[in-house]
Design an enzyme around this catalytic site. Structure first.
Site, mmCIF file in Angstrom:
data_model
loop_
_atom_site.group_PDB
_atom_site.id
_atom_site.type_symbol
_atom_site.label_atom_id
_atom_site.label_comp_id
_atom_site.label_asym_id
_atom_site.label_seq_id
_atom_site.Cartn_x
_atom_site.Cartn_y
_atom_site.Cartn_z
ATOM 1 N N TYR A 85 0.828 -1.207 0.000
ATOM 2 C CA TYR A 85 0.000 0.000 0.000
ATOM 3 C C TYR A 85 0.862 1.255 0.000
ATOM 4 O O TYR A 85 1.957 1.269 0.555
ATOM 5 C CB TYR A 85 -0.907 0.045 1.241
ATOM 6 N N HIS A 128 -11.505 -2.251 -3.018
ATOM 7 C CA HIS A 128 -10.823 -3.456 -3.502
ATOM 8 C C HIS A 128 -11.840 -4.523 -3.917
ATOM 9 O O HIS A 128 -11.620 -5.271 -4.867
ATOM 10 C CB HIS A 128 -9.891 -3.977 -2.399
#
Length: 140
Positions: free
Chosen positions: A39, A116
């Site tokens: 991330y 996501h």
């Protein structure tokens, strides 16, 4: 610098009582054989925004969509039984709004904000990103 066209929101799939950050997630990702955290940002339970992978580097957070996206992970997302739960704090959501607005100014080519779960069979990030940002905002 790479072209950024979207932001993808994730969760850490941890309990509400677990206040982890980039250090812990970086360790988990390295244990899976990755070079570093996948991330670009992690938002802790307090709303503190921590930097992960540099924006110049392609993320490792959403197969098939990493090259042109920024990955943001909210800490939390599961209940006491390990089931998906929107248990994020007001501070986290405020930080998410602030960070995405900043990123959209920094990268004018950003047109979409996704969860996501729009690209995977997972519940992550355990809330409806399009509803949260408003369909107009997330599909812009």
């Amino acid at each position: 610098m790479r072209t950024i066209k979207s932001i993808i929101i994730h969760c850490s799939a941890t309990y509400a009582g677990q206040d982890i950050g980039t250090a812990e997630i970086d360790k988990w990702h390295k244990q899976q054989g990755w070079d570093e955290i996948g991330y670009h940002f992690v938002i802790r339970r307090s709303g503190e925004i921590e930097k992960g992978r540099t924006l110049e580097k392609i993320g490792a957070h959403c197969r098939g969509h990493n090259a042109e996206s920024i990955g943001i992970c909210l800490v939390g997302g599961i209940d006491k039984d390990g089931k998906p739960e929107n248990n994020f704090t007001k501070n986290q959501f405020s930080a998410l709004i602030s960070l995405t607005a900043k990123l959209k100014r920094q990268f004018p080519a950003i047109q979409h904000i996704h969860g996501h779960n729009e690209f995977s069979g997972k519940a992550c990030p355990c809330f409806d990103v399009k509803e949260f940002f408003g369909k107009k905002n997330s599909d812009k």
